[in-house]
Design an enzyme around this catalytic site. Structure first.
Site, PDB file in Angstrom:
ATOM      1  N   CYS A  52     -70.450 -18.816 -37.834  1.00 19.56           N
ATOM      2  CA  CYS A  52     -69.736 -17.963 -36.891  1.00 19.56           C
ATOM      3  C   CYS A  52     -68.862 -16.932 -37.600  1.00 19.56           C
ATOM      4  CB  CYS A  52     -68.867 -18.824 -35.977  1.00 19.56           C
ATOM      5  SG  CYS A  52     -67.697 -19.841 -36.903  1.00 19.56           S
ATOM      6  N   CYS A 121     -67.763 -26.029 -34.245  1.00 23.71           N
ATOM      7  CA  CYS A 121     -66.442 -25.971 -34.901  1.00 23.71           C
ATOM      8  C   CYS A 121     -66.094 -27.334 -35.499  1.00 23.71           C
ATOM      9  CB  CYS A 121     -65.361 -25.547 -33.913  1.00 23.71           C
ATOM     10  SG  CYS A 121     -65.767 -24.106 -32.904  1.00 23.71           S
TER      11      CYS A 121
END
Ligand code: FES
Length: 141
Positions: A52, A121
């Site tokens: 990301c 994440c």
């Protein structure tokens, strides 16, 4: 990480909107982050950039094979802050072996879940921890 960076990381997460999407635990750990910072002369440091584009760093202090202190910084999303907060709490007073057994699903469970698009994440945070432990092992074992 200073307050400006923290605000930047959270800027897209307006509290009222966040409450509709994230668990109370995620919001608590993102808005009141634990263990933010860098340990001077840490025994192990891991730093990785996820696909990301966000970068997370974790530093650890190890005494008698136990992680006595860990801190994190992130330039990424609010969820990465929640992940760093929770993970550094989870490894407190754990042995190196116990910390290595924590996987992204454990972190996900501790945060009471995440929307699918933020699950990566947790993977980034756990990989950073493993990198910090690898760094420690290279230096001391
Ligand atoms: Fe990159 Fe969360 S979106 S770590």
């Amino acid at each position: 990480m200073d307050l400006d960076e923290l605000a930047e990381g959270l800027e897209s997460m307006i509290l009222e909107d966040a409450k509709k999407v994230f668990s109370e635990t995620v919001i608590e750990y993102a808005y009141n982050p634990r263990n933010v910072g860098v340990i001077n002369n840490a025994d192990g440091v891991g730093k990785l950039t996820g696909t990301c584009g966000d970068t997370v760093q974790i530093s650890i202090r190890v005494e008698n094979s136990k992680i006595t202190k860990s801190m994190f910084i992130s330039d990424g999303c609010g969820t990465s802050i929640a992940c760093g907060s929770m993970l550094t709490e989870m490894i407190k007073d754990k042995t190196i072996e116990e910390a290595l057994m924590i996987n992204s699903n454990d972190l996900l469970r501790s945060l009471d879940g995440l929307p699918e698009e933020y699950v990566h994440c947790t993977v980034l945070a756990v990989n950073v921890l493993q990198a910090a432990i690898d760094d420690y092992k290279k230096k001391f074992t």
